[in-house]
Design a protein around this motif. Structure first.
Motif, PDB file in Angstrom:
ATOM      1  N   ASP A  46      -7.967   0.754   1.046  1.00 47.18           N
ATOM      2  CA  ASP A  46      -8.894  -0.206   0.442  1.00 47.18           C
ATOM      3  C   ASP A  46     -10.133   0.466  -0.135  1.00 47.18           C
ATOM      4  O   ASP A  46     -11.050  -0.197  -0.603  1.00 47.18           O
ATOM      5  N   GLY A  47     -10.182   1.797  -0.088  1.00 44.99           N
ATOM      6  CA  GLY A  47     -11.322   2.530  -0.634  1.00 44.99           C
ATOM      7  C   GLY A  47     -12.443   2.737   0.365  1.00 44.99           C
ATOM      8  O   GLY A  47     -13.437   3.373   0.048  1.00 44.99           O
ATOM      9  N   SER A  48     -12.316   2.217   1.592  1.00 47.93           N
ATOM     10  CA  SER A  48     -13.380   2.375   2.580  1.00 47.93           C
ATOM     11  C   SER A  48     -13.362   3.759   3.228  1.00 47.93           C
ATOM     12  O   SER A  48     -14.327   4.151   3.880  1.00 47.93           O
ATOM     13  N   CYS A  49     -12.243   4.486   3.078  1.00 46.33           N
ATOM     14  CA  CYS A  49     -12.141   5.861   3.564  1.00 46.33           C
ATOM     15  C   CYS A  49     -11.027   6.547   2.785  1.00 46.33           C
ATOM     16  O   CYS A  49     -10.285   5.905   2.054  1.00 46.33           O
ATOM     17  N   GLN A  50     -10.908   7.857   2.950  1.00 49.40           N
ATOM     18  CA  GLN A  50      -9.903   8.583   2.182  1.00 49.40           C
ATOM     19  C   GLN A  50      -8.516   8.534   2.796  1.00 49.40           C
ATOM     20  O   GLN A  50      -7.530   8.753   2.116  1.00 49.40           O
ATOM     21  N   VAL A  51      -8.432   8.242   4.076  1.00 49.39           N
ATOM     22  CA  VAL A  51      -7.147   8.218   4.770  1.00 49.39           C
ATOM     23  C   VAL A  51      -6.549   6.805   4.683  1.00 49.39           C
ATOM     24  O   VAL A  51      -7.213   5.838   5.026  1.00 49.39           O
ATOM     25  N   PRO A  52      -5.308   6.685   4.236  1.00 50.22           N
ATOM     26  CA  PRO A  52      -4.696   5.353   4.164  1.00 50.22           C
ATOM     27  C   PRO A  52      -4.222   4.881   5.539  1.00 50.22           C
ATOM     28  O   PRO A  52      -4.006   5.684   6.450  1.00 50.22           O
ATOM     29  N   LEU A  53      -4.066   3.590   5.683  1.00 51.52           N
ATOM     30  CA  LEU A  53      -3.533   2.976   6.893  1.00 51.52           C
ATOM     31  C   LEU A  53      -2.020   2.916   6.777  1.00 51.52           C
ATOM     32  O   LEU A  53      -1.493   2.460   5.756  1.00 51.52           O
ATOM     33  N   GLN A  54      -1.318   3.376   7.804  1.00 51.69           N
ATOM     34  CA  GLN A  54       0.133   3.295   7.786  1.00 51.69           C
ATOM     35  C   GLN A  54       0.550   1.936   8.339  1.00 51.69           C
ATOM     36  O   GLN A  54       0.236   1.591   9.470  1.00 51.69           O
ATOM     37  N   VAL A  55       1.259   1.179   7.517  1.00 51.55           N
ATOM     38  CA  VAL A  55       1.772  -0.130   7.898  1.00 51.55           C
ATOM     39  C   VAL A  55       3.269   0.021   8.139  1.00 51.55           C
ATOM     40  O   VAL A  55       3.975   0.628   7.340  1.00 51.55           O
ATOM     41  N   ILE A  56       3.730  -0.538   9.240  1.00 49.33           N
ATOM     42  CA  ILE A  56       5.144  -0.452   9.585  1.00 49.33           C
ATOM     43  C   ILE A  56       5.780  -1.826   9.400  1.00 49.33           C
ATOM     44  O   ILE A  56       5.350  -2.804  10.017  1.00 49.33           O
ATOM     45  N   LEU A  57       6.790  -1.874   8.527  1.00 50.01           N
ATOM     46  CA  LEU A  57       7.531  -3.109   8.323  1.00 50.01           C
ATOM     47  C   LEU A  57       8.764  -3.074   9.212  1.00 50.01           C
ATOM     48  O   LEU A  57       9.449  -2.053   9.280  1.00 50.01           O
ATOM     49  N   PRO A  58       9.071  -4.163   9.890  1.00 49.00           N
ATOM     50  CA  PRO A  58      10.211  -4.165  10.812  1.00 49.00           C
ATOM     51  C   PRO A  58      11.542  -3.996  10.092  1.00 49.00           C
ATOM     52  O   PRO A  58      11.664  -4.308   8.907  1.00 49.00           O
ATOM     53  N   PRO A  59      12.561  -3.507  10.823  1.00 48.81           N
ATOM     54  CA  PRO A  59      13.865  -3.239  10.203  1.00 48.81           C
ATOM     55  C   PRO A  59      14.545  -4.490   9.655  1.00 48.81           C
ATOM     56  O   PRO A  59      15.257  -4.418   8.659  1.00 48.81           O
ATOM     57  N   ASN A  60      14.308  -5.639  10.268  1.00 49.39           N
ATOM     58  CA  ASN A  60      14.930  -6.870   9.775  1.00 49.39           C
ATOM     59  C   ASN A  60      14.161  -7.471   8.606  1.00 49.39           C
ATOM     60  O   ASN A  60      14.566  -8.483   8.056  1.00 49.39           O
TER      61      ASN A  60
END
Length: 125
Positions: A46-60
């Motif tokens: 979102d531009g608030s820091c240089q490191v992105p957030l890793q989002v995990i989407l479930p397998p289903n």
């Protein structure tokens, strides 16, 4: 349903102060999408820091996940989890993902090295 922008948590706050099992709403732009056999990883910034957030989407899968592409803007509702990876402290386990601004399937700027000639042809971006 509309995205609750007033309820969103900045990515920098999730990464530095995110408490496992806490429910958050993170909004930002998709940097990468990695589809694996059993899970899909989406990096959101979102531009608030240089490191992105890793989002995990479930397998289903979850509603809206098939529309997520590099470059689109999203709003992710989920639960903060302790990361099993070595590079980050926490991940966001998505329960719902909403594409706020989509991009075409052939959006040209993927996360790879591009030639100067190609970039000169895309000055409008």
């Amino acid at each position: 349903t509309s995205c609750m922008w007033h309820q969103r948590t900045r990515v920098s706050d999730i990464l530095t102060r995110g408490t496992p099992e806490c429910r958050v709403v993170a909004c930002g732009w998709v940097k990468t999408v990695r589809v694996m056999k059993s899970v899909t990883f989406v990096e959101v910034s979102d531009g608030s820091c240089q490191v992105p957030l890793q989002v995990i989407l479930p397998p289903n899968g979850i509603e809206g996940a098939t529309e997520v592409r590099t470059g689109c803007s999203v709003c992710v509702h989920g639960v903060v989890k302790r990361s099993e990876g070595h590079n980050q402290r926490v991940d966001l386990a998505a329960e719902r993902i909403q594409v706020v601004g989509s991009v075409e399937w052939n959006y040209p700027l993927q996360k790879k090295r591009h030639s100067l000639e190609m970039l000169r042809n895309l000055l409008h971006l």
